[in-house]
Design a protein around this motif. Structure first.
Motif, PDB file in Angstrom:
ATOM      1  N   VAL A  12     -30.204   0.806   1.610  1.00 19.67           N
ATOM      2  CA  VAL A  12     -28.758   1.213   0.796  1.00 19.67           C
ATOM      3  C   VAL A  12     -28.934   1.283  -0.886  1.00 19.67           C
ATOM      4  CG1 VAL A  12     -27.080  -0.310   0.541  1.00 19.67           C
ATOM      5  CG2 VAL A  12     -28.472  -0.974   2.740  1.00 19.67           C
ATOM      6  N   HIS A  13     -28.334   2.313  -1.082  1.00 18.08           N
ATOM      7  CA  HIS A  13     -27.971   2.804  -2.336  1.00 18.08           C
ATOM      8  C   HIS A  13     -26.796   2.069  -2.647  1.00 18.08           C
ATOM      9  CE1 HIS A  13     -31.249   5.408  -1.612  1.00 18.08           C
ATOM     10  NE2 HIS A  13     -30.451   5.789  -0.187  1.00 18.08           N
ATOM     11  N   ASP A  14     -25.644   1.848  -2.678  1.00 17.44           N
ATOM     12  CA  ASP A  14     -24.213   1.756  -2.848  1.00 17.44           C
ATOM     13  C   ASP A  14     -23.901   0.557  -1.571  1.00 17.44           C
ATOM     14  OD1 ASP A  14     -21.462   1.151  -3.273  1.00 17.44           O
ATOM     15  OD2 ASP A  14     -21.494   3.586  -4.392  1.00 17.44           O
ATOM     16  N   LEU A  18     -21.138   0.883   1.439  1.00 14.90           N
ATOM     17  CA  LEU A  18     -20.709   0.860   2.686  1.00 14.90           C
ATOM     18  C   LEU A  18     -20.434  -0.585   3.670  1.00 14.90           C
ATOM     19  CD1 LEU A  18     -23.399   1.517   5.196  1.00 14.90           C
ATOM     20  CD2 LEU A  18     -25.130  -0.964   3.983  1.00 14.90           C
ATOM     21  N   GLU A  19     -20.278  -1.438   2.804  1.00 19.01           N
ATOM     22  CA  GLU A  19     -18.689  -2.211   2.980  1.00 19.01           C
ATOM     23  C   GLU A  19     -17.404  -1.179   3.619  1.00 19.01           C
ATOM     24  OE1 GLU A  19     -18.726  -5.108   0.611  1.00 19.01           O
ATOM     25  OE2 GLU A  19     -20.692  -6.112   0.777  1.00 19.01           O
ATOM     26  N   ALA A  20     -17.265  -0.569   2.918  1.00 22.28           N
ATOM     27  CA  ALA A  20     -15.575   0.227   3.449  1.00 22.28           C
ATOM     28  C   ALA A  20     -16.355   1.195   4.417  1.00 22.28           C
ATOM     29  CB  ALA A  20     -15.684   1.801   1.678  1.00 22.28           C
ATOM     30  N   LYS A  79     -17.096   7.716   8.448  1.00 25.55           N
ATOM     31  CA  LYS A  79     -18.317   7.955   8.365  1.00 25.55           C
ATOM     32  C   LYS A  79     -18.941   8.280   6.573  1.00 25.55           C
ATOM     33  CE  LYS A  79     -21.360  11.786   9.452  1.00 25.55           C
ATOM     34  NZ  LYS A  79     -21.558  12.589  10.161  1.00 25.55           N
ATOM     35  N   GLN A  80     -17.771   9.549   6.664  1.00 24.14           N
ATOM     36  CA  GLN A  80     -17.161   9.441   5.017  1.00 24.14           C
ATOM     37  C   GLN A  80     -17.313   9.063   3.769  1.00 24.14           C
ATOM     38  OE1 GLN A  80     -13.885  12.082   4.367  1.00 24.14           O
ATOM     39  NE2 GLN A  80     -14.334  13.769   6.148  1.00 24.14           N
ATOM     40  N   GLY A  84     -23.531   8.984   0.670  1.00 28.62           N
ATOM     41  CA  GLY A  84     -24.777   8.770  -0.079  1.00 28.62           C
ATOM     42  C   GLY A  84     -24.400   6.742  -0.521  1.00 28.62           C
ATOM     43  N   ALA A  85     -24.270   6.444   0.515  1.00 29.98           N
ATOM     44  CA  ALA A  85     -24.254   4.131   1.058  1.00 29.98           C
ATOM     45  C   ALA A  85     -25.293   4.240   1.475  1.00 29.98           C
ATOM     46  CB  ALA A  85     -22.924   4.005   1.598  1.00 29.98           C
TER      47      ALA A  85
END
Length: 112
Positions: A12-14, A18-20, A79-80, A84-85
């Protein structure tokens, strides 16, 4: 025959992104016959080829239904949020059991 979508979250990067994604992806399963079998439940690593933060396992009525969900405009939009997340691998597998002699036909005649 049931099919399964498996997602492996490697890192996980963000977390906020990820929650969004989780929030946006949820409604995309409605009306698709999806059964949530395991969503980020605790895992017991046995033999891994790298880090693994979490796993998602969802059953669909068949491969066509799983692909239709994944390729749907609603999911592609959701998915967008994941871009990066997190580093995630997605795949769909059919249920069943292929006899040993018929497994991996693409490498059956390769020499060691």
């Amino acid at each position: 025959m049931p099919a399964y979508m498996i997602a492996l979250n490697r890192s996980v990067h963000d977390r906020q992104k990820l929650e969004a994604y989780w929030k946006a992806a949820g409604p995309t399963f409605e009306g698709r016959g999806a059964k949530f079998l395991s969503i980020y439940t605790p895992l017991a690593p046995l033999e891994l080829m790298g880090s693994l933060e979490g796993v998602v396992l969802i059953e669909f009525p068949d491969v066509a239904a799983a692909k239709a969900w994944y390729e749907s405009p609603a999911y592609q939009k959701a998915k967008q949020h994941r871009d990066g997340a997190a580093d995630t691998e997605f795949f769909i597998i059919d249920s069943g059991n292929v006899p040993p002699e018929d497994r991996l036909p693409h490498i059956k005649n390769q020499q060691p």
